[in-house]
Design an enzyme around this catalytic site. Sequence first.
Site, short mmCIF file in Angstrom:
data_model
loop_
_atom_site.label_atom_id
_atom_site.label_comp_id
_atom_site.label_asym_id
_atom_site.label_seq_id
_atom_site.Cartn_x
_atom_site.Cartn_y
_atom_site.Cartn_z
N GLU A 3 1.06 1.03 -5.53
CA GLU A 3 1.21 2.37 -4.96
C GLU A 3 1.57 3.41 -6.01
O GLU A 3 2.03 4.51 -5.67
CB GLU A 3 2.28 2.35 -3.86
CG GLU A 3 3.70 2.14 -4.34
CD GLU A 3 4.10 0.66 -4.45
OE1 GLU A 3 5.30 0.37 -4.34
OE2 GLU A 3 3.21 -0.19 -4.66
N ASN A 24 2.59 -1.72 4.48
CA ASN A 24 1.77 -2.94 4.48
C ASN A 24 2.28 -3.95 5.49
O ASN A 24 1.50 -4.61 6.19
CB ASN A 24 1.76 -3.56 3.08
CG ASN A 24 0.73 -2.92 2.17
OD1 ASN A 24 -0.29 -2.42 2.63
ND2 ASN A 24 0.99 -2.92 0.88
#
Length: 361
Positions: free
Chosen positions: A263, A228
Amino acid sequence: MLDKKDAGPPSLLNKLVSLTTIRDIELFEFSLLKTLAELLRINQISMYSLNQTDTTCWFSTYSANLAQDDNKRQFSESQEIYTTEITIPEEIRTAQLWIETTKKPYIHHQVDRYLVVYPILAVNKIEGMLTFELSHSLTEDEMLIISSLLSITHNFRSLLDESQKDKLTGLLNRQTFEENIKKISVHTLSSDMNQEQVGNEPNRRKSYAETERFCLAIVDIDDFKSINDRFGHIMGDEVLLLLSYVMKQNFRTRDLLFRFGGEEFVVIFRASNKEEAHRALERFRNKIQEYRFPQIDTVTISMGATLINEVNYLASEIIGRADQALYYAKQNGKNQLHFYENLLQNGHVVDKKEVISIDSF
């Protein structure tokens, strides 16, 4: 009070009201079979749910005779929810081709019976087929009952399905996890009890409990925060989408795939033993490692797994065991799979008596 034997046949409206109070998809499918059997006054009705492979399907059935059997009544619903994967029978393939070609139900007359096959539709495709036998050809009233019930329940099932899915990946969401664990626990317990009852019979067939168990694994994307930070949240979401795609391709249609948020993913699947479960999870780990993610190229995952058995029925205990194995994988190099049972045997983890909350990982 109206005597039960004097009561009229169940009305379609009453049955619809009852069906639309159900919030569990598999129980909803089973209840649909039972409802149609009662409305059509038939003893048995079956459903063939097609898999992506187009060679196998999940077969489930409702039998009025089974429901009336005192020895099996307490197990009937839980056993029917967990259905059997089979090769698609030739007669069902013939029916499917007929339905796709003519856009009409398949009705085949053989001597003293009529085989009736109705399609169960998803968006632009047939996702399953409903089958039953009659001693007579379908009446207009019976066709109206079937078409009306399938049409209304299709719309309701779509809404129900949507409410249980993660918005980004389309996998099951976290809220559905504990309810699915409860169903699996009931099924496993029922199978264990059934196995004990027939355990002394000579030359008996192997029971379902002997041939299949359930395995739970937590899947965590390695260094996802770094992905990210380096590539942005849009690419991070792309990784989540692609990973869920590979997950769907790797596991079977009826395996339970969850996104827990961020995640973290969870998969619950059937396996004959730990070795078979290990092979399935290792295959998935390798598929992810070999997959080429746009811009990012290689992504890896760590996994912690445990078997679901008579020892650990609580959702918090099961997820806690798998989480301990996942923590060990993350702390010892990442991109690896570990089973709680192996780590416990080798002294790498401790059997915690206090169960870990689902919200703790």
